[in-house]
Design an enzyme around this catalytic site. Structure first.
Site, PDB file in Angstrom:
ATOM      1  N   SER A  22       0.809  -1.223   0.000  1.00 59.95           N
ATOM      2  CA  SER A  22       0.000   0.000   0.000  1.00 59.95           C
ATOM      3  C   SER A  22       0.843   1.275   0.000  1.00 59.95           C
ATOM      4  CB  SER A  22      -0.967  -0.006   1.190  1.00 59.95           C
ATOM      5  OG  SER A  22      -1.891  -1.066   1.027  1.00 59.95           O
ATOM      6  N   LYS A  71      -9.911  -5.539  10.369  1.00 59.83           N
ATOM      7  CA  LYS A  71     -10.992  -5.053   9.495  1.00 59.83           C
ATOM      8  C   LYS A  71     -12.371  -5.084  10.155  1.00 59.83           C
ATOM      9  CE  LYS A  71      -9.020  -6.173   4.954  1.00 59.83           C
ATOM     10  NZ  LYS A  71      -9.262  -6.870   3.680  1.00 59.83           N
ATOM     11  N   ASP A 107     -12.979  -3.210  -1.101  1.00 56.60           N
ATOM     12  CA  ASP A 107     -12.713  -4.517  -1.730  1.00 56.60           C
ATOM     13  C   ASP A 107     -13.817  -4.890  -2.719  1.00 56.60           C
ATOM     14  OD1 ASP A 107     -10.256  -5.104  -0.641  1.00 56.60           O
ATOM     15  OD2 ASP A 107     -11.079  -6.173   1.091  1.00 56.60           O
ATOM     16  N   GLY A 131     -13.892 -16.191   3.923  1.00 55.25           N
ATOM     17  CA  GLY A 131     -13.380 -15.186   4.864  1.00 55.25           C
ATOM     18  C   GLY A 131     -13.838 -13.783   4.486  1.00 55.25           C
ATOM     19  N   ALA A 133     -12.477 -11.379   2.522  1.00 51.59           N
ATOM     20  CA  ALA A 133     -12.428 -10.999   1.113  1.00 51.59           C
ATOM     21  C   ALA A 133     -13.525 -11.717   0.326  1.00 51.59           C
ATOM     22  CB  ALA A 133     -11.055 -11.309   0.531  1.00 51.59           C
TER      23      ALA A 133
HETATM   24  P1  NAP Z   1      -9.473 -14.456   5.833  1.00 50.37           P
HETATM   25  O1  NAP Z   1     -10.590 -13.596   6.309  1.00 50.37           O
HETATM   26  O2  NAP Z   1      -8.517 -15.048   6.822  1.00 50.37           O
HETATM   27  O3  NAP Z   1     -10.153 -15.655   4.970  1.00 50.37           O
HETATM   28  C1  NAP Z   1      -9.384 -16.675   4.376  1.00 50.37           C
HETATM   29  C2  NAP Z   1     -10.301 -17.803   3.909  1.00 50.37           C
HETATM   30  O4  NAP Z   1      -9.472 -18.793   3.294  1.00 50.37           O
HETATM   31  C3  NAP Z   1     -11.061 -18.510   5.023  1.00 50.37           C
HETATM   32  O5  NAP Z   1     -12.270 -19.014   4.541  1.00 50.37           O
HETATM   33  C4  NAP Z   1     -10.098 -19.655   5.380  1.00 50.37           C
HETATM   34  O6  NAP Z   1     -10.729 -20.750   5.987  1.00 50.37           O
HETATM   35  C5  NAP Z   1      -9.666 -20.044   3.985  1.00 50.37           C
HETATM   36  N1  NAP Z   1      -8.425 -20.808   4.015  1.00 50.37           N
HETATM   37  C6  NAP Z   1      -7.221 -20.415   4.514  1.00 50.37           C
HETATM   38  N2  NAP Z   1      -6.317 -21.396   4.351  1.00 50.37           N
HETATM   39  C7  NAP Z   1      -6.966 -22.447   3.771  1.00 50.37           C
HETATM   40  C8  NAP Z   1      -6.584 -23.755   3.367  1.00 50.37           C
HETATM   41  N3  NAP Z   1      -5.327 -24.189   3.515  1.00 50.37           N
HETATM   42  N4  NAP Z   1      -7.517 -24.559   2.810  1.00 50.37           N
HETATM   43  C9  NAP Z   1      -8.791 -24.137   2.629  1.00 50.37           C
HETATM   44  N5  NAP Z   1      -9.220 -22.896   2.996  1.00 50.37           N
HETATM   45  C10 NAP Z   1      -8.319 -22.068   3.558  1.00 50.37           C
HETATM   46  O7  NAP Z   1      -8.549 -13.691   4.795  1.00 50.37           O
HETATM   47  P2  NAP Z   1      -9.016 -12.586   3.707  1.00 50.37           P
HETATM   48  O8  NAP Z   1      -8.858 -11.240   4.300  1.00 50.37           O
HETATM   49  O9  NAP Z   1     -10.325 -13.008   3.172  1.00 50.37           O
HETATM   50  O10 NAP Z   1      -7.848 -12.726   2.599  1.00 50.37           O
HETATM   51  C11 NAP Z   1      -7.717 -13.909   1.838  1.00 50.37           C
HETATM   52  C12 NAP Z   1      -6.657 -13.714   0.762  1.00 50.37           C
HETATM   53  O11 NAP Z   1      -7.083 -12.709  -0.135  1.00 50.37           O
HETATM   54  C13 NAP Z   1      -5.284 -13.278   1.278  1.00 50.37           C
HETATM   55  O12 NAP Z   1      -4.294 -13.936   0.535  1.00 50.37           O
HETATM   56  C14 NAP Z   1      -5.257 -11.789   0.981  1.00 50.37           C
HETATM   57  O13 NAP Z   1      -3.938 -11.311   0.756  1.00 50.37           O
HETATM   58  C15 NAP Z   1      -6.062 -11.748  -0.308  1.00 50.37           C
HETATM   59  N6  NAP Z   1      -6.716 -10.452  -0.545  1.00 50.37           N
HETATM   60  C16 NAP Z   1      -6.417  -9.813  -1.695  1.00 50.37           C
HETATM   61  C17 NAP Z   1      -6.993  -8.591  -1.952  1.00 50.37           C
HETATM   62  C18 NAP Z   1      -6.645  -7.861  -3.219  1.00 50.37           C
HETATM   63  O14 NAP Z   1      -6.850  -6.644  -3.265  1.00 50.37           O
HETATM   64  N7  NAP Z   1      -6.168  -8.546  -4.245  1.00 50.37           N
HETATM   65  C19 NAP Z   1      -7.889  -8.020  -1.044  1.00 50.37           C
HETATM   66  C20 NAP Z   1      -8.190  -8.710   0.125  1.00 50.37           C
HETATM   67  C21 NAP Z   1      -7.588  -9.937   0.369  1.00 50.37           C
HETATM   68  P3  NAP Z   1     -10.922 -20.796   7.597  1.00 50.37           P
HETATM   69  O15 NAP Z   1     -11.973 -19.791   7.923  1.00 50.37           O
HETATM   70  O16 NAP Z   1     -11.352 -22.199   7.835  1.00 50.37           O
HETATM   71  O17 NAP Z   1      -9.585 -20.463   8.205  1.00 50.37           O
END
Ligand code: NAP
Length: 286
Positions: A22, A71, A107, A131, A133
């Site tokens: 960022s 968040k 987002d 999650g 996102a």
């Molecule tokens: P989060 O709230 O922690 O959610 C992650 C999700 O992925 C949860 O459902 C989690 O399951 C699942 N997960 C994690 N590891 C897993 C695995 N090994 N097998 C199956 N499911 C798994 O995180 P988030 O904020 O949504 O972010 C998720 C990703 O998106 C990150 O890599 C982040 O950098 C990326 N992101 C990118 C942008 C962008 O602008 N491009 C914006 C936001 C986020 P559980 O609930 O069971 O743990």
């Protein structure tokens, strides 16, 4: 521009913040537009969030990005939310209206930019992960009128998200499925979206959907992971000749929307994109 007495301060709070891109994106935007601002990374441990937000008020920080793990927790420390933040149940950008601090979620617009690049014409999507996102992604899909199914390793979470956001469309396909069953749905979808961190640096040798053979020939694959730019999932999709969209598109678009809310000026998207590409291209680990 050298910081001076009139320079406005911006930043991102999260914990840890080692890999945030960022500052690169926003300082490039300030430089391109001549906006007198500086954007810095501000690591804030969960136990210090309330203190940090008091500091944001006292120091009159002009705009704040919010990332994991704050968040949702930051919502209670603000004076109001935009409809986007309320719908997402999470804030990733805080802006100021006089003395009030308001929470917004960019987002949703970020993912809309991925859809606009390729995917708007999709007829059924499969969202991997449930999650924070994923919630923004599902909101954007609903607004685009694309029925979707959510697959998560926590099936109850997938079902909750699907129910809350009206997944499933005409009801002919299940709104939520267990993680181990996601392969069974691939022949029936034309848009696959990874919202889990699987494949993200440094664990780049992993894919959330190791076998894409069952996807239809015209399918599109989105990965919101942006480090590396080409994840294993996207590489496999390209090898199959499928259209793909990288997570960098979402990252730049969500930052651009925050910039516009903070400054009132159109975001210099090309310069922000170039800063993203330089930051990820310079990083040998990507
Ligand atoms: P989060 O709230 O922690 O959610 C992650 C999700 O992925 C949860 O459902 C989690 O399951 C699942 N997960 C994690 N590891 C897993 C695995 N090994 N097998 C199956 N499911 C798994 O995180 P988030 O904020 O949504 O972010 C998720 C990703 O998106 C990150 O890599 C982040 O950098 C990326 N992101 C990118 C942008 C962008 O602008 N491009 C914006 C936001 C986020 P559980 O609930 O069971 O743990």
């Amino acid at each position: 521009m050298m910081p001076g007495a009139g320079t406005r301060l911006y930043g991102v709070i999260g914990f840890p913040l080692g890999h945030t891109l960022s500052p690169a994106l926003h300082n490039a935007a300030f430089a391109a537009t001549g906006h007198d601002g500086v954007y810095v990374a501000l690591p804030v441990a969960p136990a210090r969030l309330a203190d940090a937000m008091a500091g944001v008020r006292a120091l009159r920080i002009a705009g704040l990005s919010v990332t994991v793990p704050h968040k949702v927790a930051v919502v209670d420390l603000l004076d109001g939310l935009t409809p986007e933040a309320r719908a997402a149940g999470a804030v990733n950008a805080v802006y100021r209206e006089g003395e009030r601090l308001l929470g917004h979620n960019t987002d949703i617009a970020g993912y809309q930019a991925m859809l606009a690049e390729a995917g708007q014409e999709a007829r059924r999507a499969l969202v991997l992960g449930a999650g924070g996102a994923a919630r923004a992604v599902c909101l954007a899909l609903r607004r685009a009128g694309i029925p979707f199914t959510v697959a998560a390793r926590d099936t109850a979470k997938a079902a909750d998200l699907a129910r809350a956001l009206g997944a499933g469309g005409d009801g002919s396909v299940r709104a939520a499925i267990a993680w181990e069953d996601l392969g069974t749905l691939l022949p029936a979808i034309d848009l696959l979206i990874n919202t889990t961190p699987i494949g993200m640096h440094p664990a780049v040798a992993a894919s959330p959907a190791p076998d894409l053979a069952a996807l239809p020939a015209g399918a599109i694959v989105h990965d919101i992971v942006y480090r590396p730019r080409e994840t294993l999932l996207l590489a496999a999709a390209r090898a199959r000749g499928l259209r793909t969209v990288e997570g960098g598109t979402m990252l730049v678009a969500q930052a651009a929307e925050a910039f516009e809310r903070w400054t009132g000026f159109p975001a210099p998207v090309a310069e922000m994109r170039a800063a993203f590409e330089q930051a990820t291209g310079d990083d040998q680990s990507c």
